[in-house]
Design a protein around this motif. Structure first.
Motif, short mmCIF file in Angstrom:
data_model
loop_
_atom_site.label_atom_id
_atom_site.label_comp_id
_atom_site.label_asym_id
_atom_site.label_seq_id
_atom_site.Cartn_x
_atom_site.Cartn_y
_atom_site.Cartn_z
N VAL A 80 -6.14 -7.60 4.56
CA VAL A 80 -5.16 -6.70 5.02
C VAL A 80 -4.03 -7.42 5.70
N THR A 105 -1.08 -6.16 8.65
CA THR A 105 0.30 -5.19 8.69
C THR A 105 0.88 -6.48 9.76
N GLU A 135 -10.22 -9.08 7.13
CA GLU A 135 -10.43 -8.83 6.51
C GLU A 135 -11.64 -7.48 6.06
N LYS A 136 -11.61 -7.35 4.73
CA LYS A 136 -11.89 -5.44 4.85
C LYS A 136 -13.60 -5.87 4.11
N ALA A 194 -11.43 -7.64 0.90
CA ALA A 194 -9.31 -7.94 0.27
C ALA A 194 -8.93 -8.35 1.85
N VAL A 232 0.69 -1.44 -0.48
CA VAL A 232 -0.01 -0.03 -0.32
C VAL A 232 0.95 1.48 0.08
N ASN A 272 -6.46 -8.31 -2.47
CA ASN A 272 -8.30 -8.11 -3.34
C ASN A 272 -8.35 -9.67 -3.44
N TYR A 300 3.23 -3.79 4.77
CA TYR A 300 1.28 -3.63 4.76
C TYR A 300 0.81 -3.83 3.41
N TRP A 301 0.31 -4.99 3.14
CA TRP A 301 -0.30 -4.69 1.71
C TRP A 301 -1.78 -4.92 1.47
N GLU A 302 -2.24 -5.17 0.90
CA GLU A 302 -4.01 -5.12 1.07
C GLU A 302 -4.03 -6.43 -0.38
N TYR A 320 -15.41 1.25 4.73
CA TYR A 320 -14.88 0.30 4.93
C TYR A 320 -14.66 0.90 6.52
N THR A 376 -12.22 -3.35 9.05
CA THR A 376 -11.87 -4.33 8.91
C THR A 376 -12.13 -5.42 10.72
#
Length: 915
Positions: A261, A263, A222-223, A259, A130, A194, A190-192, A232, A234
């Protein structure tokens, strides 16, 4: 969102005001393409152009026109769309394998089956990191015939168009040079990711890492979209943990998950290749530090004070720092943006009470200049400018959706993003009300602060936060990624906080007066002002309604008395019956697509407007406007004018009807279905009927009873001729009976609007006809000019012009969509030799294409009368001298009914120029 007792009485007041206004101001007329309800043959308000557009397109659907360029409307706007890979495909058996390396890189492998017809020519995988763009150094795809291309922000996999007609198996692998980011000296993942799986069985995520990596914290959430929160959110997902690996079964996710997420904060690794490794912070770059104290107050107005120290290498190139106030940030109390309740809160945060070394401007409070002349040296003998600042801010508090929590968000002091000086460290002390001591949670978040939206933390930072009773201290010693800032989020019990709506209102008003350019709280101020002044508004509305009713009754009595003074047989009930008959006939003719059956009852200007609108609707847009269940509920006389040999009665008509606009190709059964689904609309309009002052009422001797009002002979009004075959009377001239000369929407009606005409007639006593007749003729010519230009056909105007240059300009085709004439007003009139010349100013609108917004237009039309106009013509239009049939619109040498030769130029006011 805050609950406040202030809302209860003001809400009731607003409902009453809204109800009363809805009574006074009914809907616009349905049907007639909108021009019918908003403009008249001679004048009306211009404001109804948007109403026309709404009605004109009310039933337009995708089926009404194809994308083919053969459409007369769309021929210049046809496009060819090329399919592209999509990120919104659906998959099954989707498995994602991610492996983090000790050097900071990462490898990703995905296997899936793309469901049929969800990705026509390929798929897109948006970047997972991100905070920064990814750099893919190796990639492969199976089958190898597919094409894989990597960008900084996404990965595209393309295939031939016919591939995805069936399920499409797919496997691809790619390696990222940088899978971890840095915040100062802190490493972070820090990844999101899909989530595209439509069938969760057999789908999952597996994350692994090298044995050398140890995590300080590791969270996978989960988002999904929460409607109650209007955004949105999480929540953690259950992890299956093994050595150096975690996995998630997609069957454990929410159905609306969009998505995952990730962290995670790894321990410092000796071989991680991050940009900040070995860097001596601020050794060469400009920086600033912050020491701040924030006092959270119960009334929602928080005080921020502290000290900012700025270091810039070159004193010769000293740049005056600007402290950002973030006043364009959405007011956090306005939860449910766009809803009715949000109007009770300002749109944006408010700053006031600026103190210390801050200098602000009058126009805005986006930021303040640091103009301190104080300085000090740090432990490295660097010279730092020291500024002491303080200000109050309203709008950092909001309530949780359940009303139990008070959420406070703000960013520590930060300088403008355009400055080269970057935040190096800050120390923040937060002082809360004492009663919140045991119920408060403080977090340090990372945010991408968008100045035009509420700040939302995208991840929690592992900061050590000290607590001493009701005081919290946050210390941070690290820089932030470009475009990111720290955000403090405080969650505490809501019972200790309250908002005084009057304090908020006067704070917003003061803020607007001091800084009108700092965000638009005008909507809130207007709404709140209306609520505060609602008692006065209610009184004014009641008085206005009573006054209006009295004026209508007074006007009715005066009108009937004045008419009967010269026409003793005038009967109000008979006049209402006649006007009702004409109104119903107009609706019937409009829906049939032909205004000829009512040509005898309406002026030439009104007829041309209706007829040309119908033609443009049919020939340009291939549509038809239909009305059904038309009912006239009430009629009342509201005005009377008599001057220049003509008298006019203005009558308010309250009506209702169903209105639809459909393609001309639609079947009758489909039309009936559209009518069944349509709602009946209510509207009120003013019908103006005019006649010669010498005309008198003759019982049942009128066109309504198929008798010529002049000689009483039997007359078939369905015949296209407008001339009595026995006495030569022109039916729609107004010589012997009432003719509909104008239709005006109620909101545009001005009872004093003919005062200017009286003055005009007195100023120009040589005027050969009344001003109202001149404006009616000018309006008819403008509609013909619009029609001729839209078709590029000069023959439509050939008999109506005095200047041949007009015809040359008419050949240059220019299609006018949704034309509406707002007003027509005579400006000048003078005699030149044996001719009369006049100028008419038009306000009108038209769109360049069907879907475009109508543009306001102003034109001046010059007219000339070279011969004496037949006095009997009145509101009528020049027609065949022999049989009275109207001249054909296209060029012809003889009358199509009696074969009498047609003059090249008619004996009437002619179009000389239009500019």
């Amino acid at each position: 969102m805050k609950k406040n007792t202030f809302l209860e009485p003001t809400f009731s007041a607003f409902v009453i005001i809204f109800f009363l206004l809805s009574i006074v101001h009914l809907e616009s007329r349905p049907g007639m393409g909108g021009s019918y309800r908003s403009s008249s043959s001679s004048r009306s308000s211009f404001s109804s152009g948007s109403s026309h557009s709404s009605s004109y397109r009310s039933s337009y659907t995708s089926s009404t026109r194809s994308s083919s360029s053969s459409s007369s409307y769309a021929s210049g706007n046809s496009y060819t769309f090329t399919p592209e890979p999509t990120a919104y495909f659906r998959s099954e058996n989707h498995k994602i394998y991610i492996h983090f390396k000790a050097d900071g890189g990462a490898t990703v492998r995905e296997t899936m089956t793309v469901l049929p017809n969800t990705a026509k020519v390929g798929i897109v995988r948006k970047k997972f990191p991100v905070l920064s763009n990814w750099k893919i150094i190796k990639s492969s795809v199976i089958p190898e015939t597919y094409q894989l291309s990597a960008l900084d922000w996404q990965l595209d996999i393309s295939w031939p168009e016919e591939i995805n007609k069936t399920a499409t198996p797919l496997e691809f692998t790619y390696e990222l040079e940088k899978g971890m980011d840095s915040i100062g000296n802190l490493s972070v993942v820090y990844w999101e990711i899909n989530h595209n799986s439509s069938q969760i069985n057999g789908s999952g995520l597996e994350i692994s890492w090298d044995p050398d990596i140890h995590w300080k914290s590791f969270q996978l959430k989960e988002k999904y979209y929460d409607a109650t929160f209007s955004g949105y959110i999480t929540r953690p997902v259950p992890l299956i943990k093994t050595e150096n690996k975690v996995s998630v079964d997609f069957s454990s996710l929410r159905p609306d998950c969009t998505a995952l997420v990730l962290t995670a904060f790894p321990e410092t690794l000796p071989n991680i290749g991050l940009a900040n490794e070995g860097r001596n912070p601020n050794a060469e770059k400009d920086f600033y530090t912050v020491k701040q104290t924030t006092y959270i107050q119960k009334n929602g107005i928080n005080r921020h004070e502290g000290q900012i120290k700025v270091f810039q290498k070159s004193s010769l190139e000293w740049e005056t720092p600007h402290l950002e106030f973030d006043t364009m940030t959405h007011y956090l109390g306005s939860a449910g943006e766009g809803s009715f309740v949000s109007r009770f809160f300002p749109d944006y945060q408010l700053v006031f009470g600026v103190e210390g070394d801050l200098k602000t401007s009058f126009w805005h409070l986006f930021s303040g200049q640091l103009l301190s002349d104080k300085s000090e040296a740090d432990n490295q003998s660097r010279n730092l400018k020291v500024s002491n600042v303080a200000f109050f801010k309203l709008g950092e508090n909001m309530r949780s959706s359940d009303g139990k929590k008070e959420i406070i968000r703000f960013s520590p002091f930060h300088l403008s993003n355009y400055s080269a000086v970057k935040l190096d460290s800050f120390s923040l002390e937060i002082v809360l009300p004492e009663e919140t001591e045991e119920k408060t949670n403080v977090k340090l978040l990372l945010t991408h602060l968008n100045s035009f939206s509420a700040p939302i933390g995208i991840m929690e930072l592992p900061a050590e936060i000290e607590k001493n009773k009701n005081r919290f201290t946050v210390n941070w010693k690290a820089t932030f990624p470009e475009g990111y800032l720290p955000l403090i989020q405080i969650e505490t019990e809501s019972d200790a906080f309250h908002t005084n709506p009057f304090l908020v209102y006067f704070s917003a008003l003061r803020f607007f007066l001091l800084a009108p350019g700092s965000g638009s709280n005008i909507g809130y101020l207007v709404f709140s002002t209306l609520l505060l002044t609602s008692p006065f508004l209610l009184t004014y509305i009641f008085i206005s309604i009573a006054k209006k009713k009295f004026q209508i009754l007074q006007a009715k009595g005066i009108t009937v008395s004045r008419i009967r003074a010269g026409d003793p047989d005038f009967n109000e009930a008979d006049f209402f019956a006649k006007s009702k008959f004409i109104g119903e006939k107009i609706i019937e003719s409009w829906s049939a697509g032909n205004m000829e059956p009512v040509r005898h009852f309406i002026s030439a200007g009104v007829f041309q407007r209706f007829q040309i609108q119908l033609k443009l609707l049919k020939e340009v847009d291939m549509n038809q406007n239909l009305m059904k269940d038309f009912t006239i509920h009430h009629q009342t006389i509201i005005g009377f004018d008599s001057f220049a040999d003509y008298q006019t009665v203005h009558m308010m008509m309250s009506c209702s009807a169903k209105d639809i606009t459909v393609p001309i190709s639609m079947s009758n059964s489909d039309i009936e279905r559209e009518f069944k689904n349509a709602n009946k609309g209510n509207y009120r309009e003013v019908y103006s009927f005019s006649r010669k002052t010498s005309a008198i009422t003759q019982i049942e001797k009128d066109l309504v009873h198929n008798q010529c009002p002049s000689c009483g002979s039997d007359t078939n009004t369905s015949h296209i001729t407008t001339k009595c075959q026995y006495c030569g009377n022109i039916f729609n001239s107004g010589e012997y009976d009432w003719v509909l000369s104008e239709i005006t929407q109620e909101v545009e009606w001005d009872p004093n609007r003919f005062v200017n005409d009286k003055s005009f007639a007195g100023k120009y006593p040589d005027c050969p006809t009344s001003v109202q007749l001149l404006e009616d003729r000018a309006s008819a010519l403008l509609w013909k000019w619009i029609y001729a230009k839209s078709l590029g056909d000069e023959s439509i105007l050939k008999r109506e012009i005095a200047n041949p240059a007009i015809l040359k300009k008419t050949k240059q085709k220019e299609v006018f969509y949704i034309p509406v004439i707002g007003s027509a007003e005579m400006q000048n009139l003078y005699k030149e030799g044996n001719s009369f010349r006049a100028s008419c100013h038009f306000r009108w609108s038209a769109a360049r294409s069907y879907n475009a917004i109508p543009e306001h237009k102003r034109n001046v039309m010059k007219l000339v009368l070279n011969t004496k106009r037949d006095a009997k013509l009145g509101f009528g239009e020049s027609s065949c001298k022999n049989c009275g049939a109207p001249y054909p619109e296209l060029d012809a040498a003889h009358c199509s009914y009696c074969k009498e030769p047609i003059p090249e130029t008619i004996d009437d006011w002619l179009l000389d120029d239009i500019t």
